[in-house]
Write an enzyme that holds these catalytic residues in place. Structure first.
Site, short mmCIF file in Angstrom:
data_model
loop_
_atom_site.label_atom_id
_atom_site.label_comp_id
_atom_site.label_asym_id
_atom_site.label_seq_id
_atom_site.Cartn_x
_atom_site.Cartn_y
_atom_site.Cartn_z
N CYS A 107 0.85 -1.18 0.00
CA CYS A 107 0.00 0.00 0.00
C CYS A 107 0.89 1.24 0.00
CB CYS A 107 -0.88 -0.03 1.25
SG CYS A 107 -1.85 1.47 1.48
N CYS A 113 -1.04 3.72 -6.66
CA CYS A 113 -1.89 3.10 -5.62
C CYS A 113 -2.07 1.67 -6.07
CB CYS A 113 -3.24 3.82 -5.56
SG CYS A 113 -4.48 2.94 -4.57
N1 DGL Z 1 -4.07 0.61 -2.07
C1 DGL Z 1 -3.64 1.67 -1.27
C2 DGL Z 1 -2.47 2.45 -1.82
O1 DGL Z 1 -1.66 1.89 -2.53
C3 DGL Z 1 -4.66 2.49 -0.50
C4 DGL Z 1 -6.00 2.79 -1.06
C5 DGL Z 1 -6.89 3.36 0.02
O2 DGL Z 1 -7.22 2.63 0.95
O3 DGL Z 1 -7.22 4.56 -0.07
O4 DGL Z 1 -2.28 3.60 -1.51
#
Ligand code: DGL
Length: 267
Positions: A74, A185
């Site tokens: 993440c 993301c």
């Molecule tokens: N998948 C996550 C990232 O790479 C976070 C997405 C979220 O929960 O807002 O930042």
């Protein structure tokens, strides 16, 4: 024997499965524990302190499960907490993900790159430092896309809703001169087809699943921690609705696996 211990991988929701997929490809013998912190999704609109608190709780759980490595799949959590996690768990392999600014800066011909990520990632000091360090000569256009996270969580990866959600942000960055788009993301690789269709074939899209998996393999190799097995196990757990993760694993990885609801003590 520590080489046989599992690797913990987590994200706010299903997005980290894009990193998990690359890890399974690069390291088929490893046992993987995936946690979707879906009771707290989206991370991107929460404070860095709240995201860091979740990172500490989930890392503690992985440590109790004797994970030899932890992958923060993440970008938002990496920006908020990776330094703190490494300080709390010295000696353990802790790997984060960051937007692919460096390769984008190498690839751009126009000198303009676009970055799609969460509000939290783009506002973080860690992202500002990354941009300054890796792309001081390049113009970087930032585009927070919290609605894309929602779409992926709902399993809307293609079709009218996905096309409509990506069209305007993509057009905006291309009109401003971007010729490389960074998917900053881990949810966004699952919208890759829609984004590429909106951008056209001449625009490069970059994500970091494969490089993160290679870096993890290198770290394990260096410490003689590679699992010699040929087929590792995968366990899925979710702090929120287990059905969303089960559906995503089926749709995104082609895997029909049960999802454990995680104990209340986690939350
Ligand atoms: N998948 C996550 C990232 O790479 C976070 C997405 C979220 O929960 O807002 O930042």
């Amino acid at each position: 024997m520590p080489a046989l211990h599992p690797i913990g991988v987590y994200d706010s929701g299903v997005g980290g499965l894009s990193v998990l997929r690359a890890i399974r490809d690069a390291l088929p013998g490893e046992d993987l524990l995936y946690v979707a912190d879906s009771a707290h999704v989206p991370y991107g609109e929460k404070s860095p302190a709240a995201v860091a608190a979740r990172a500490r709780a989930i890392a503690d759980r992985f440590v109790r499960l004797r994970a030899k490595a932890i992958v923060v799949a993440c970008n938002t959590a990496t920006a908020a907490a990776i330094g703190e996690l490494r300080a709390l768990h010295p000696g353990r392999i802790i790997i984060g993900v960051e937007p692919a600014i460096k390769p984008a800066a190498h690839l751009t011909a126009s000198g303009v790159i676009g970055v799609f990520a969460t509000t939290g990632t783009l506002a973080s000091p860690r992202f500002a430092a990354l941009a300054q360090r890796e792309a001081p000569e390049v113009r970087i256009l930032l585009k927070p896309c919290p609605q894309w996270v929602r779409l992926v969580e709902q399993g809307e990866l293609e079709g009218a809703a996905a096309d409509a959600a990506v069209r305007q942000p993509v057009q905006e960055l291309l009109a401003a001169g971007a010729d490389v788009l960074v998917l900053g993301c881990t949810h966004f690789p699952f919208l890759r087809a829609a984004i590429q269709a909106a951008a056209g074939p001449g625009v490069t899209l970059l994500d970091t699943g494969a490089p993160v998996a290679r870096w993890l393999r290198h770290q394990l190799q260096t410490r003689h921690l590679l699992n010699p097995a040929t087929a590792g196990r995968l366990e899925l757990a979710a702090t929120g609705n287990p059905r969303a993760l089960a559906r995503a694993a089926r749709a995104l990885l082609g895997l029909d696996l049960p999802v454990q609801p995680v104990p209340a003590a986690w939350c």
